[in-house]
Write a protein that holds these residues in place. Structure first.
Motif, PDB file in Angstrom:
ATOM      1  N   THR A 186     -21.052 -23.789  63.862  1.00 29.39           N
ATOM      2  CA  THR A 186     -21.658 -24.128  65.149  1.00 29.39           C
ATOM      3  C   THR A 186     -21.657 -25.635  65.308  1.00 29.39           C
ATOM      4  O   THR A 186     -22.016 -26.359  64.373  1.00 29.39           O
ATOM      5  N   TYR A 187     -21.234 -26.115  66.475  1.00 27.05           N
ATOM      6  CA  TYR A 187     -21.213 -27.548  66.768  1.00 27.05           C
ATOM      7  C   TYR A 187     -21.798 -27.791  68.148  1.00 27.05           C
ATOM      8  O   TYR A 187     -21.591 -27.004  69.062  1.00 27.05           O
ATOM      9  N   ARG A 226      -8.206 -24.612  71.091  1.00 28.06           N
ATOM     10  CA  ARG A 226      -7.652 -23.273  71.330  1.00 28.06           C
ATOM     11  C   ARG A 226      -6.173 -23.198  70.942  1.00 28.06           C
ATOM     12  O   ARG A 226      -5.731 -22.198  70.383  1.00 28.06           O
ATOM     13  N   THR A 227      -5.401 -24.259  71.223  1.00 34.27           N
ATOM     14  CA  THR A 227      -3.982 -24.226  70.849  1.00 34.27           C
ATOM     15  C   THR A 227      -3.797 -24.318  69.342  1.00 34.27           C
ATOM     16  O   THR A 227      -2.751 -23.947  68.830  1.00 34.27           O
ATOM     17  N   GLN A 228      -4.812 -24.793  68.632  1.00 29.45           N
ATOM     18  CA  GLN A 228      -4.761 -24.854  67.170  1.00 29.45           C
ATOM     19  C   GLN A 228      -5.278 -23.571  66.526  1.00 29.45           C
ATOM     20  O   GLN A 228      -5.445 -23.500  65.312  1.00 29.45           O
ATOM     21  N   GLY A 229      -5.556 -22.563  67.334  1.00 28.60           N
ATOM     22  CA  GLY A 229      -5.937 -21.262  66.790  1.00 28.60           C
ATOM     23  C   GLY A 229      -7.423 -20.994  66.697  1.00 28.60           C
ATOM     24  O   GLY A 229      -7.823 -19.960  66.171  1.00 28.60           O
ATOM     25  N   PHE A 241     -13.765 -19.383  69.851  1.00 24.47           N
ATOM     26  CA  PHE A 241     -15.177 -19.731  69.970  1.00 24.47           C
ATOM     27  C   PHE A 241     -15.695 -19.364  71.340  1.00 24.47           C
ATOM     28  O   PHE A 241     -14.932 -19.095  72.258  1.00 24.47           O
ATOM     29  N   TYR A 242     -16.988 -19.324  71.437  1.00 27.00           N
ATOM     30  CA  TYR A 242     -17.631 -19.172  72.734  1.00 27.00           C
ATOM     31  C   TYR A 242     -18.671 -20.276  72.850  1.00 27.00           C
ATOM     32  O   TYR A 242     -19.010 -20.919  71.858  1.00 27.00           O
ATOM     33  N   LYS A 249     -19.726 -22.031  69.265  1.00 29.35           N
ATOM     34  CA  LYS A 249     -19.958 -21.093  68.169  1.00 29.35           C
ATOM     35  C   LYS A 249     -18.609 -20.498  67.798  1.00 29.35           C
ATOM     36  O   LYS A 249     -18.040 -19.703  68.544  1.00 29.35           O
ATOM     37  N   PHE A 250     -18.100 -20.936  66.659  1.00 25.34           N
ATOM     38  CA  PHE A 250     -16.760 -20.540  66.221  1.00 25.34           C
ATOM     39  C   PHE A 250     -16.792 -19.211  65.482  1.00 25.34           C
ATOM     40  O   PHE A 250     -17.609 -18.992  64.600  1.00 25.34           O
TER      41      PHE A 250
END
Length: 55
Positions: free
Chosen positions: A8-9, A24-27, A30-31, A42-43
């Motif tokens: 979480t960040y 997102r492009t790095q895979g 999260f929401y 929140k990953f």
């Protein structure tokens, strides 16, 4: 069933807008949740390469 949160960040909204597309492009998966002017990420899956930014 939702995947468990593994990290979480909290980011300021403008920084979130800058980083979200590249995460997102790095895979990353999260929401987000809003908390004042910040966004809580929140990953459920971390990006392939995680860059740590110092503010």
């Amino acid at each position: 069933m939702t995947s468990p949160v593994i990290a979480t960040y909290s980011l300021e909204f403008s920084l979130f807008l800058e980083l979200a597309p590249s995460l997102r492009t790095q895979g990353a998966k999260f929401y987000t949740e809003a908390e004042g002017i910040n966004r809580i990420l929140k990953f459920t899956k971390l990006p392939y390469k995680l860059k740590i930014y110092s503010l």
